[in-house]
Design a protein around this motif. Structure first.
Motif, PDB file in Angstrom:
ATOM      1  N   LEU A  49      -0.039  31.288  65.132  1.00 15.61           N
ATOM      2  CA  LEU A  49      -0.244  29.856  64.936  1.00 15.61           C
ATOM      3  C   LEU A  49      -0.050  29.476  63.469  1.00 15.61           C
ATOM      4  O   LEU A  49       0.579  28.464  63.150  1.00 15.61           O
ATOM      5  N   MET A  50      -0.615  30.302  62.586  1.00 17.61           N
ATOM      6  CA  MET A  50      -0.481  30.047  61.157  1.00 17.61           C
ATOM      7  C   MET A  50       0.988  30.106  60.739  1.00 17.61           C
ATOM      8  O   MET A  50       1.479  29.245  59.990  1.00 17.61           O
ATOM      9  N   LEU A  51       1.693  31.101  61.232  1.00 15.40           N
ATOM     10  CA  LEU A  51       3.109  31.243  60.914  1.00 15.40           C
ATOM     11  C   LEU A  51       3.903  30.062  61.450  1.00 15.40           C
ATOM     12  O   LEU A  51       4.820  29.559  60.791  1.00 15.40           O
ATOM     13  N   GLY A  52       3.540  29.601  62.651  1.00 11.30           N
ATOM     14  CA  GLY A  52       4.224  28.462  63.255  1.00 11.30           C
ATOM     15  C   GLY A  52       4.089  27.208  62.410  1.00 11.30           C
ATOM     16  O   GLY A  52       5.054  26.454  62.215  1.00 11.30           O
ATOM     17  N   VAL A  53       2.879  26.972  61.889  1.00 12.12           N
ATOM     18  CA  VAL A  53       2.640  25.791  61.060  1.00 12.12           C
ATOM     19  C   VAL A  53       3.462  25.859  59.773  1.00 12.12           C
ATOM     20  O   VAL A  53       4.146  24.899  59.395  1.00 12.12           O
ATOM     21  N   TYR A  54       3.375  27.006  59.075  1.00 13.61           N
ATOM     22  CA  TYR A  54       4.107  27.148  57.824  1.00 13.61           C
ATOM     23  C   TYR A  54       5.618  27.063  58.046  1.00 13.61           C
ATOM     24  O   TYR A  54       6.349  26.475  57.233  1.00 13.61           O
ATOM     25  N   MET A  77      15.242  31.863  61.089  1.00 12.56           N
ATOM     26  CA  MET A  77      14.497  33.060  61.474  1.00 12.56           C
ATOM     27  C   MET A  77      14.252  33.957  60.271  1.00 12.56           C
ATOM     28  O   MET A  77      13.170  34.537  60.128  1.00 12.56           O
ATOM     29  N   LEU A  78      15.227  34.072  59.381  1.00 15.11           N
ATOM     30  CA  LEU A  78      15.050  34.892  58.189  1.00 15.11           C
ATOM     31  C   LEU A  78      13.921  34.349  57.332  1.00 15.11           C
ATOM     32  O   LEU A  78      13.065  35.107  56.871  1.00 15.11           O
ATOM     33  N   TYR A  79      13.896  33.042  57.129  1.00 16.79           N
ATOM     34  CA  TYR A  79      12.852  32.438  56.304  1.00 16.79           C
ATOM     35  C   TYR A  79      11.478  32.645  56.945  1.00 16.79           C
ATOM     36  O   TYR A  79      10.498  32.954  56.259  1.00 16.79           O
ATOM     37  N   THR A  80      11.414  32.492  58.259  1.00 21.77           N
ATOM     38  CA  THR A  80      10.150  32.691  58.972  1.00 21.77           C
ATOM     39  C   THR A  80       9.639  34.111  58.799  1.00 21.77           C
ATOM     40  O   THR A  80       8.454  34.335  58.537  1.00 21.77           O
ATOM     41  N   MET A  81      10.532  35.094  58.932  1.00 21.50           N
ATOM     42  CA  MET A  81      10.128  36.487  58.794  1.00 21.50           C
ATOM     43  C   MET A  81       9.733  36.804  57.353  1.00 21.50           C
ATOM     44  O   MET A  81       8.819  37.589  57.104  1.00 21.50           O
ATOM     45  N   GLY A  86       5.136  38.066  53.702  1.00 22.92           N
ATOM     46  CA  GLY A  86       4.313  37.750  52.536  1.00 22.92           C
ATOM     47  C   GLY A  86       2.883  37.419  52.901  1.00 22.92           C
ATOM     48  O   GLY A  86       1.944  37.719  52.154  1.00 22.92           O
ATOM     49  N   LEU A  87       2.702  36.815  54.075  1.00 22.16           N
ATOM     50  CA  LEU A  87       1.364  36.418  54.502  1.00 22.16           C
ATOM     51  C   LEU A  87       0.476  37.614  54.839  1.00 22.16           C
ATOM     52  O   LEU A  87      -0.727  37.596  54.565  1.00 22.16           O
ATOM     53  N   VAL A  88       1.048  38.646  55.435  1.00 20.51           N
ATOM     54  CA  VAL A  88       0.241  39.782  55.897  1.00 20.51           C
ATOM     55  C   VAL A  88      -0.541  40.440  54.761  1.00 20.51           C
ATOM     56  O   VAL A  88      -1.772  40.563  54.847  1.00 20.51           O
TER      57      VAL A  88
END
Length: 274
Positions: A49-54, A77-81, A86-88
């Motif tokens: 969910l957090m990744l989806g928002v960002y 997709m590259l930007y999302t990954m 970075g978030l982990v």
């Protein structure tokens, strides 16, 4: 007392109380989702969910792209990954530190009435947070395998990239836990500083995209190289820079030793201020 001695004493203390450490870590992990309808499924839903928002904000709204990456993939997709990678590590750090700052003040019985190695408390928080992050790591690996056409052999180095962020998180967790019991307002200060650090870390942008006059901020940020190592292993499919990794490990270890030193120095007054 030198670095080796402090580390040895800490490890010996944890080994002697390994069963207790296991129980504290297990209890903390279970209490995260205790009473919730979905239980441990939240460990998967929350990062998604957090990744989806960002991703929506930065990819769909701001139309951001990942700099000059040589990876030939769909830009979104590259930007999302890249964001996820970075978030982990940052989430491991931020949760460990934010939860540790008021930890000892909430554990008066363990400090006053029960004789246990007090360092077990922040250590169990960090371990529980790392274990919880395995769900995000699993999603990151799955996303890499499904959506990115880059080499997969570097995934064997996942344990290595986790070590510096664990040491860094534990060092700061010990520091804020020790000071937090004396300074009640520290919880607000730490929360603010971690939030500032979040945007100063190369999570939504690459370090190369910063103006030259601001790049020194990245070099002052101990989490920045760790994030880059995560991206090398999970996204780029290449081995991280050995010199960068050694430097990052050394800095994280120094902060860990500093945390131990401060914690051991201040622990003498813990029982008096609770």
């Amino acid at each position: 007392m030198n670095f080796y001695k402090r580390t040895q004493n800490y490890l010996v203390s944890l080994f002697k109380s390994k069963d207790l450490l296991f129980e504290f870590t297990k209890r903390d992990f279970q209490q995260r989702y205790k009473g919730s309808l979905l239980g441990v499924i939240w460990a998967l839903l929350s990062p998604l969910l957090m990744l989806g928002v960002y991703s929506f904000i930065f990819v769909s709204v701001f139309k951001s792209k990942w700099g000059s990456s040589s990876i030939q993939q769909d830009g979104k997709m590259l930007y999302t990954m890249m964001i996820f990678a970075g978030l982990v590590p940052f989430q491991i750090f931020s949760e460990s530190v934010n939860r540790s700052v008021s930890l000892l003040g909430q554990s008066a019985n363990y400090i006053k009435k029960v004789v246990i190695p007090i360092e077990i408390l922040p250590t169990s928080i960090v371990l529980s947070t790392v274990i919880n992050s395995f769900f995000s790591v699993g999603l990151l690996i799955l996303g890499k395998l499904l959506f990115l056409n880059t080499p997969n052999w570097t995934l064997i180095f996942v344990p290595l990239v986790l070590i510096p962020i664990m040491l860094l998180s534990l060092g700061f967790a010990l520091i804020v836990a020790a000071f937090g019991i004396y300074i009640k307002d520290l919880v607000y200060v730490v929360g603010l500083l971690v939030n500032i650090l979040f945007y100063m870390s190369p999570i939504f942008y690459s370090a190369d995209s910063l103006p030259a006059r601001f790049r020194f901020l990245i070099h002052l940020n101990p989490i920045a190289p760790i994030i880059n190592h995560f991206r090398d292993v999970f996204i780029n499919g290449e081995l991280f820079s050995i010199s960068s990794y050694i430097t990052s490990f050394f800095i994280s270890f120094i902060i860990f030793i500093l945390g131990l030193t401060i914690f051991n120095y201040l622990r003498k007054g813990f029982a008096d201020v609770i």
